[in-house]
Design a protein around this motif. Structure first.
Motif, PDB file in Angstrom:
ATOM      1  N   TRP A   1      71.759  54.602  55.161  1.00  0.00           N
ATOM      2  CA  TRP A   1      70.564  53.956  55.679  1.00  0.00           C
ATOM      3  C   TRP A   1      70.760  53.313  57.039  1.00  0.00           C
ATOM      4  O   TRP A   1      69.824  53.118  57.776  1.00  0.00           O
TER       5      TRP A   1
ATOM      6  N   GLY B   1      54.569  50.771  46.015  1.00  0.00           N
ATOM      7  CA  GLY B   1      55.871  50.104  46.118  1.00  0.00           C
ATOM      8  C   GLY B   1      56.853  50.679  45.113  1.00  0.00           C
ATOM      9  O   GLY B   1      58.036  50.884  45.422  1.00  0.00           O
ATOM     10  N   GLY B   2      56.402  50.974  43.911  1.00  0.00           N
ATOM     11  CA  GLY B   2      57.262  51.572  42.894  1.00  0.00           C
ATOM     12  C   GLY B   2      57.697  52.972  43.300  1.00  0.00           C
ATOM     13  O   GLY B   2      58.849  53.362  43.081  1.00  0.00           O
TER      14      GLY B   2
ATOM     15  N   ARG C   1      58.023  54.081  46.385  1.00  0.00           N
ATOM     16  CA  ARG C   1      59.000  53.927  47.471  1.00  0.00           C
ATOM     17  C   ARG C   1      60.382  53.579  46.918  1.00  0.00           C
ATOM     18  O   ARG C   1      61.391  54.091  47.380  1.00  0.00           O
ATOM     19  N   GLN C   2      60.376  52.684  45.921  1.00  0.00           N
ATOM     20  CA  GLN C   2      61.653  52.300  45.326  1.00  0.00           C
ATOM     21  C   GLN C   2      62.301  53.498  44.639  1.00  0.00           C
ATOM     22  O   GLN C   2      63.508  53.712  44.759  1.00  0.00           O
ATOM     23  N   LEU C   3      61.522  54.315  43.967  1.00  0.00           N
ATOM     24  CA  LEU C   3      62.040  55.501  43.303  1.00  0.00           C
ATOM     25  C   LEU C   3      62.603  56.492  44.326  1.00  0.00           C
ATOM     26  O   LEU C   3      63.682  57.061  44.134  1.00  0.00           O
TER      27      LEU C   3
ATOM     28  N   ARG D   1      63.730  55.736  47.308  1.00  0.00           N
ATOM     29  CA  ARG D   1      64.958  55.153  47.865  1.00  0.00           C
ATOM     30  C   ARG D   1      66.127  55.318  46.897  1.00  0.00           C
ATOM     31  O   ARG D   1      67.230  55.679  47.307  1.00  0.00           O
ATOM     32  N   GLN D   2      65.901  55.082  45.630  1.00  0.00           N
ATOM     33  CA  GLN D   2      66.965  55.245  44.643  1.00  0.00           C
ATOM     34  C   GLN D   2      67.434  56.699  44.590  1.00  0.00           C
ATOM     35  O   GLN D   2      68.639  56.967  44.499  1.00  0.00           O
ATOM     36  N   SER D   3      66.505  57.619  44.677  1.00  0.00           N
ATOM     37  CA  SER D   3      66.860  59.040  44.664  1.00  0.00           C
ATOM     38  C   SER D   3      67.699  59.399  45.892  1.00  0.00           C
ATOM     39  O   SER D   3      68.695  60.123  45.787  1.00  0.00           O
TER      40      SER D   3
ATOM     41  N   ASP E   1      69.500  57.288  47.656  1.00  0.00           N
ATOM     42  CA  ASP E   1      70.801  56.624  47.494  1.00  0.00           C
ATOM     43  C   ASP E   1      71.727  57.474  46.630  1.00  0.00           C
ATOM     44  O   ASP E   1      72.904  57.632  46.931  1.00  0.00           O
TER      45      ASP E   1
END
Length: 110
Positions: free
Chosen positions: A24, A7-8, A10-12, A14-16, A18
């Motif tokens: 999206w 999960g972490g 995936r969040q990283l 997604r932030q990259s 973004d």
């Protein structure tokens, strides 16, 4: 990899993305951009209508390309679609009014 780490990650990611400007959610297609809308537009400005008006029939010679459309091939596809039940009643009526012949034996009878 444990689910928390995944999960972490995936969040990283997604932030990259973004940060790079990733969109999206896609925007709706502009009018006339779907295959169905392009087919409908072709029916509305169909060269077959003008050919029938100019020549009095739809016995189109092979390779006839008014307005860049290979009309003989288009008419062949309409015959196939008619036989397969893929034309709307409105399309069938429009073709019939132009003198469209579905079967070859109808051409010789008419």
């Amino acid at each position: 990899m444990p689910s928390a780490a995944l999960g972490g990650a995936r969040q990283l990611v997604r932030q990259s993305l973004d940060t790079l400007g990733m969109r999206w959610f896609t925007q709706p297609r502009p009018p006339g951009n779907t295959a169905a809308e392009r087919r409908a537009a072709l029916w509305n400005r169909n060269p077959a209508t003008r050919y029938a008006a100019d020549h009095g029939h739809l016995h189109v010679p092979t390779g006839c390309t008014p307005e860049g459309l290979r009309l003989d091939a288009w008419l062949y596809r309409q015959r196939r679609a008619w036989r397969n039940g893929q034309l709307t009643p409105q399309q069938q009526t429009a073709l019939t009014e132009l003198g469209f012949v579905v079967e070859a034996d109808q051409a010789s009878a008419g």
